[in-house]
Design an enzyme around this catalytic site. Structure first.
Site, PDB file in Angstrom:
ATOM      1  N   ARG A 148      71.578  38.216 -18.649  1.00  0.00           N
ATOM      2  CA  ARG A 148      71.734  37.359 -19.967  1.00  0.00           C
ATOM      3  C   ARG A 148      72.987  37.630 -20.827  1.00  0.00           C
ATOM      4  O   ARG A 148      73.489  36.827 -21.695  1.00  0.00           O
ATOM      5  CB  ARG A 148      70.565  37.801 -20.918  1.00  0.00           C
ATOM      6  CG  ARG A 148      69.189  37.084 -20.364  1.00  0.00           C
ATOM      7  CD  ARG A 148      68.043  37.116 -21.183  1.00  0.00           C
ATOM      8  NE  ARG A 148      67.135  36.334 -21.050  1.00  0.00           N
ATOM      9  CZ  ARG A 148      65.769  36.644 -21.017  1.00  0.00           C
ATOM     10  NH1 ARG A 148      65.296  37.674 -21.460  1.00  0.00           N
ATOM     11  NH2 ARG A 148      65.054  35.419 -20.815  1.00  0.00           N
ATOM     12  N   LYS A 168      47.354  26.004 -13.088  1.00  0.00           N
ATOM     13  CA  LYS A 168      46.505  25.290 -14.235  1.00  0.00           C
ATOM     14  C   LYS A 168      46.908  24.012 -14.750  1.00  0.00           C
ATOM     15  O   LYS A 168      48.168  24.121 -15.382  1.00  0.00           O
ATOM     16  CB  LYS A 168      45.723  26.304 -15.240  1.00  0.00           C
ATOM     17  CG  LYS A 168      45.076  27.545 -14.374  1.00  0.00           C
ATOM     18  CD  LYS A 168      44.619  28.362 -15.791  1.00  0.00           C
ATOM     19  CE  LYS A 168      43.657  29.398 -15.035  1.00  0.00           C
ATOM     20  NZ  LYS A 168      43.541  30.216 -16.263  1.00  0.00           N
ATOM     21  N   GLY A 203      59.141  30.466 -15.296  1.00  0.00           N
ATOM     22  CA  GLY A 203      59.084  31.766 -14.760  1.00  0.00           C
ATOM     23  C   GLY A 203      59.128  31.633 -13.182  1.00  0.00           C
ATOM     24  O   GLY A 203      60.002  32.505 -12.338  1.00  0.00           O
ATOM     25  N   GLY A 211      59.510  29.272 -22.401  1.00  0.00           N
ATOM     26  CA  GLY A 211      58.584  28.636 -23.257  1.00  0.00           C
ATOM     27  C   GLY A 211      59.266  27.507 -23.786  1.00  0.00           C
ATOM     28  O   GLY A 211      58.938  26.186 -23.942  1.00  0.00           O
TER      29      GLY A 211
HETATM   30  P1  ADP Z   1      55.979  28.640 -13.831  1.00  0.00           P
HETATM   31  O1  ADP Z   1      55.858  30.059 -14.133  1.00  0.00           O
HETATM   32  O2  ADP Z   1      57.105  28.062 -13.106  1.00  0.00           O
HETATM   33  O3  ADP Z   1      55.682  27.662 -15.195  1.00  0.00           O
HETATM   34  P2  ADP Z   1      52.897  28.505 -13.197  1.00  0.00           P
HETATM   35  O4  ADP Z   1      52.757  29.892 -13.919  1.00  0.00           O
HETATM   36  O5  ADP Z   1      52.483  27.376 -13.820  1.00  0.00           O
HETATM   37  O6  ADP Z   1      54.403  28.418 -13.028  1.00  0.00           O
HETATM   38  O7  ADP Z   1      52.439  28.704 -11.648  1.00  0.00           O
HETATM   39  C1  ADP Z   1      52.842  29.491 -10.910  1.00  0.00           C
HETATM   40  C2  ADP Z   1      51.412  30.084 -10.364  1.00  0.00           C
HETATM   41  O8  ADP Z   1      50.702  29.069  -9.584  1.00  0.00           O
HETATM   42  C3  ADP Z   1      51.737  30.907  -9.168  1.00  0.00           C
HETATM   43  O9  ADP Z   1      51.329  32.242  -9.339  1.00  0.00           O
HETATM   44  C4  ADP Z   1      51.143  30.544  -7.737  1.00  0.00           C
HETATM   45  O10 ADP Z   1      50.611  31.352  -7.094  1.00  0.00           O
HETATM   46  C5  ADP Z   1      49.973  29.760  -8.471  1.00  0.00           C
HETATM   47  N1  ADP Z   1      49.541  28.663  -7.375  1.00  0.00           N
HETATM   48  C6  ADP Z   1      50.113  27.513  -7.151  1.00  0.00           C
HETATM   49  N2  ADP Z   1      49.220  26.827  -6.170  1.00  0.00           N
HETATM   50  C7  ADP Z   1      48.333  27.465  -6.142  1.00  0.00           C
HETATM   51  C8  ADP Z   1      47.032  27.157  -5.274  1.00  0.00           C
HETATM   52  N3  ADP Z   1      47.022  26.205  -4.637  1.00  0.00           N
HETATM   53  N4  ADP Z   1      46.086  28.340  -5.426  1.00  0.00           N
HETATM   54  C9  ADP Z   1      46.101  29.332  -6.587  1.00  0.00           C
HETATM   55  N5  ADP Z   1      47.226  29.499  -7.094  1.00  0.00           N
HETATM   56  C10 ADP Z   1      48.446  28.685  -7.109  1.00  0.00           C
END
Ligand code: ADP
Ligand code: MG
Length: 396
Positions: A36, A197, A354, A377
């Site tokens: 950073r 989600k 992340g 965020g």
């Molecule tokens: P970011 O941090 O890039 O915004 P998210 O936090 O929304 O991404 O999503 C990442 C998580 O989603 C990871 O921990 C990954 O394991 C989970 N994930 C992706 N596909 C699946 C799946 N089919 N079943 C369970 N978890 C999943």
């Protein structure tokens, strides 16, 4: 664009209040990762080269308006000196007589670091009086902390209203990249949204179906969309209460002419662990005792085709449970394809989040992307179509 950059400012002999994000990891009083600091170095170098005096404002951790010794910025001074190749002075307050004296004593070529802005309760309240005190310390305000721009705080918003304001080089790069991906992008635009989600990415999906030509929905959230179409997803991660929302998003996409790409085949397993026995099945054939952990090869081929036909890609959220092999396959393949097209000059690729950044690094694709946002965020809120107060305050 609606904001000034350092190029628009006359910096010679000016005290420049630079809002930075230097939330670096510190262990035993030493910075263990200076990424950073490296990222703000061009801004500091530019201000110094033009005869300006950089005065750094930053938060560190969450002290909640109180002085917390462990959240002092002072231990960062040696790391800042090493990266900037400059003498860095420190003042134990970001306002008041001590800070005013420190700024008055600052010599050309030097940098001044002021103590954690969040030691004052007024910071997170966007307090006008605190901002006025900080404004006394500078002639120009420069915000180089895109990652803090989604918060209207005294050092990101109110202060920007009180001085001639501009974006630093890092903020400028981030805004330019984001603008090229969703502001006035080269079309067609494909968005890939994955992750766990739907509930955390509702506003994001709602905004994207209005702006992009193709929306790839992957990861765990795709299961909710499959369930919304009456498909049994077995023991997969699925927010059954969100299926009406998923149906609404699909209807909105039909209205706006956004093509939705959902998995047509999936990789299922009975255990959530590395190397778990798995099989590839049609998306509507998940056994009742299994869970979908990744997209299958037919889906990957469809995503590759969409990317090949696109000029711009915006990506947030992995396509599968990328942390455990082999369920990283779809994410890796899509990442490699995007990297290849970007290197060939055929695709502008912007990604953030992340886990997304971790997944793209793991796939060895991150360096080839046009821009990788580490802003967390702020990146998500921007993708949701929200106005970021710290960016709006830089308006001309
Ligand atoms: P970011 O941090 O890039 O915004 P998210 O936090 O929304 O991404 O999503 C990442 C998580 O989603 C990871 O921990 C990954 O394991 C989970 N994930 C992706 N596909 C699946 C799946 N089919 N079943 C369970 N978890 C999943
Ligand atoms: Mg995450």
């Amino acid at each position: 664009m609606g904001w000034n950059s350092l190029d628009d400012m006359d910096l010679a002999g000016k005290r420049v209040l630079v809002r930075v994000d230097i939330n670096v990891p510190v262990e035993d009083g030493k910075v263990t990762d200076d990424t950073r600091i490296q990222r703000i170095a061009p801004t500091i170098a530019d201000i110094r080269a033009k005869g300006g005096l950089p005065v750094l404002l930053a938060h560190f951790g969450r002290p909640k308006g109180k002085v917390v010794a462990e959240m002092s910025l002072q231990p960062l001074v040696p790391a800042l000196e090493a990266v900037f190749d400059a003498s860095v002075m420190f003042c134990a307050d970001c306002r008041g007589p001590a800070a005013e004296a420190a700024v008055a004593a600052l010599q050309e070529g030097e940098v001044l670091l002021l103590e954690n802005t969040r030691f004052h309760a007024g910071e997170e309240k966007n307090d006008a009086a605190l901002a006025a005190e900080m404004a006394k310390l500078g002639d120009i305000y420069c915000n180089d902390a895109f990652s803090a721009a989604h918060r209207a705080h005294a050092s990101t918003e109110a202060l920007a209203q009180l001085l001639p304001a501009c974006a630093g080089r890092l903020m400028q790069a981030e805004l330019t990249a984001l603008e090229s991906a969703l502001g006035q992008p080269q079309r067609p635009v494909t968005a890939v949204v994955g992750g766990a989600k739907v509930s955390t990415k509702l506003e994001l999906l709602g905004n994207l179906v209005e702006k992009v030509d193709t929306l790839v929905i992957g990861g765990g959230m795709a299961n909710t969309f499959l369930a919304a179409q009456g498909i049994d997803v077995g023991k997969s991660l699925c927010e059954h209460e969100m299926t009406p929302t998923a149906t609404e998003i699909l209807a909105k996409a039909a209205d706006t002419g956004c093509t939705i790409l959902l998995p047509s085949d999936v990789v299922v397993a009975r255990e959530f662990k590395a190397g778990a026995e798995n099989e590839t099945l049609a998306a509507d054939a998940c056994p009742a005792d299994a869970m979908i952990l990744d997209a299958g090869p037919a889906t990957v081929a469809a995503v590759s085709d969409a990317l090949t036909a696109s000029k711009t890609l915006i990506w947030n959220g992995p396509m599968g449970a990328f942390e455990i092999a082999p369920f990283d396959a779809a994410t890796n393949a899509a990442a490699s394809k995007a990297a290849e097209l970007t290197k060939a000059g055929r695709l502008i690729s912007v990604a953030g989040g992340g886990d997304t950044v971790a997944a793209l690094n793991q796939a060895g694709a991150a360096e080839s992307f046009t821009y990788i946002s580490t802003a967390g965020g702020a990146f998500l809120e921007w993708m949701e179509g929200k106005t970021l107060p710290g960016v709006a305050a830089l308006g001309q």
